[in-house]
Design a protein around this motif. Structure first.
Motif: not given
Length: 245
Positions: A65, A68, A79, A103, A107, A120
């Protein structure tokens, strides 16, 4: 004229587990790898640039992650995580936990500004507890008293980044079913993405998955008749159509 950037998808599937001393901790997740491969293929056909990762440790999942944040992204980021889990956690293949909040933090707008304005979308196939859903009668004229309401056990600590939707295979505290053919949840997602429902707005598409799993799926064998109820949380500010390619 330059081509628009391609949307990205990260699919992580863990099927084999061991601990630091080499002992097996969790059962092998038969059927999960093939299911993830099918989902990766359909996402590719829907014009996503797909990264499919198999048997990753907790640290490696976090690293994926973080990577990304260094990539060029298109209109959406999708995802799929398929692993063992419990409430708020998925497990790496080393049987170490990865907090979902970790996670989401990776992000976040502060840590990953490139994804700030990009929707997302997460689909998480993992248990969220040990309870078995026996299902309920949806129509009843008997006048029986309603059962007492259970306390709200949705994760108090679950904090998702802006412009995010997260769909879970099951409700908080319950198990998510899977067999050698795959899981109720991701098989239904696959069916929806292969059909005309993929053109629906995301919130309607997820509601359709809820209906399909709740009314058309049930466990067999040892847990014959047990049900599963997916759920989702979103803070998206507009309708999005991520699979209407």
């Amino acid at each position: 004229m330059s081509q628009p950037r391609q949307s990205r998808a990260l699919v992580i599937v863990n099927t084999n587990f061991c601990s630091s001393d080499g002992d097996g901790v969790f059962q092998t997740r038969a059927g999960a790898k093939r299911e993830a491969e099918k989902l990766s293929n359909i996402l590719s056909r829907l014009n996503y640039k797909v990264k499919l990762m198999h048997n990753k440790t907790a640290k490696e999942i976090e690293d994926l992650y973080q990577q990304e944040g260094c990539c060029e992204h298109g209109e959406y980021f999708v995802s799929i995580i398929s692993s063992h889990g419990k409430e708020g956690i998925v497990f790496g293949c080393d049987s170490e936990p990865v907090m979902l909040t970790r996670i989401f933090q990776i992000l976040s707008s502060e840590k990953c500004p490139v994804l700030t304005k990009i929707p997302k979308i997460f689909f998480i196939q993992a248990c969220r507890g040990k309870e078995f859903d026996q299902g309920v009668v949806v129509e009843c004229d008997s006048g029986e008293p309603e059962p007492e309401c259970e306390p709200d056990c949705f994760s108090d600590y679950l904090s998702i980044p802006p412009q995010t939707a997260v769909m879970f295979a099951c409700s908080p505290g319950y198990v998510a079913f899977r067999n050698v053919s795959g899981s109720m949840f991701l098989q239904t997602l696959l069916k929806v993405l292969e059909g005309e429902e993929r053109h629906l707005a995301l919130n309607r598409l997820m509601t359709r998955i809820n209906w399909e799993v709740a009314f058309c799926c049930q466990a067999r064998g040892t847990y014959e008749g047990c049900k599963e109820m997916p759920c989702f949380v979103t803070n998206l500010l507009q309708e999005v159509f991520p699979f209407s390619a």
